[in-house]
Design a protein around this motif. Sequence first.
Motif, mmCIF file in Angstrom:
data_model
loop_
_atom_site.group_PDB
_atom_site.id
_atom_site.type_symbol
_atom_site.label_atom_id
_atom_site.label_comp_id
_atom_site.label_asym_id
_atom_site.label_seq_id
_atom_site.Cartn_x
_atom_site.Cartn_y
_atom_site.Cartn_z
ATOM 1 N N LEU A 25 0.832 -1.201 0.000
ATOM 2 C CA LEU A 25 0.000 0.000 0.000
ATOM 3 C C LEU A 25 0.865 1.249 0.000
ATOM 4 C CD1 LEU A 25 -2.716 1.461 0.187
ATOM 5 C CD2 LEU A 25 -2.552 1.207 2.683
ATOM 6 N N SER A 28 2.414 1.930 -3.404
ATOM 7 C CA SER A 28 1.497 2.495 -4.396
ATOM 8 C C SER A 28 1.153 3.943 -4.058
ATOM 9 C CB SER A 28 0.233 1.643 -4.526
ATOM 10 O OG SER A 28 -0.611 1.794 -3.417
ATOM 11 N N LEU A 29 1.033 4.280 -2.785
ATOM 12 C CA LEU A 29 0.702 5.652 -2.393
ATOM 13 C C LEU A 29 1.844 6.622 -2.680
ATOM 14 C CD1 LEU A 29 -1.060 5.108 1.046
ATOM 15 C CD2 LEU A 29 -2.138 5.643 -1.151
ATOM 16 N N ARG A 113 -4.325 10.782 -1.557
ATOM 17 C CA ARG A 113 -4.189 9.540 -2.327
ATOM 18 C C ARG A 113 -4.794 8.364 -1.579
ATOM 19 N NH1 ARG A 113 1.729 9.236 -5.236
ATOM 20 N NH2 ARG A 113 1.585 11.190 -6.399
ATOM 21 N N ASP A 116 -8.592 8.658 -1.615
ATOM 22 C CA ASP A 116 -9.081 8.305 -2.954
ATOM 23 C C ASP A 116 -9.043 6.789 -3.157
ATOM 24 O OD1 ASP A 116 -9.425 10.997 -3.498
ATOM 25 O OD2 ASP A 116 -7.707 11.141 -4.875
ATOM 26 N N HIS A 117 -7.954 6.161 -2.722
ATOM 27 C CA HIS A 117 -7.788 4.708 -2.863
ATOM 28 C C HIS A 117 -8.883 3.975 -2.080
ATOM 29 C CE1 HIS A 117 -5.574 0.984 -3.540
ATOM 30 N NE2 HIS A 117 -5.609 0.759 -2.236
ATOM 31 N N SER A 121 -12.173 1.828 -3.566
ATOM 32 C CA SER A 121 -12.406 0.423 -3.221
ATOM 33 C C SER A 121 -13.781 0.207 -2.592
ATOM 34 C CB SER A 121 -11.302 -0.088 -2.296
ATOM 35 O OG SER A 121 -11.396 0.517 -1.028
#
Length: 147
Positions: A25, A28-29, A113, A116-117, A121
């Motif tokens: 995680l 990706s962030l 971010r 938003d993620h 989801s």
Amino acid sequence: MDNEVGYEIADALGVLLRRTTRERLHRSLTEGMGEGVDEVTYPVLSALARTGPRSAADLAPDVGLDRSGVTRRATRLEEAGLVRREPHPTDRRAALLVLTDAGERAVAELRRRLADHIGASLAAWPPGAAGEFARSLRRFVTDGPFA
């Protein structure tokens, strides 16, 4: 409540708290965030944003590292202009790690971010379910076994 719910929550927490899950995680962030911000430094940056200025020794338990691990990561963040060291007001041997303005902006972007993620989801959940989950999770964290 029966024990099955407890087991189900424990299993989900096991996945959530796994180091590899967090690192994936964080990776990706932090993608494209620039020098100094990556899955390794993210926990220090994030913890400083939550707690405010702290010494490396005081921050270490919050990020699951020892003092030297925090210091190494803080040095990278300092070199990138995201953290600065200030004299500790009560301990001349220690320094406080403080987010710079650039560090504050980086944290704001990382939080955006992450939100938003998470939002993406949960987008397919039925109306109201995500809000109920958020309220229940907050209650579990504040009143549950980790309180």
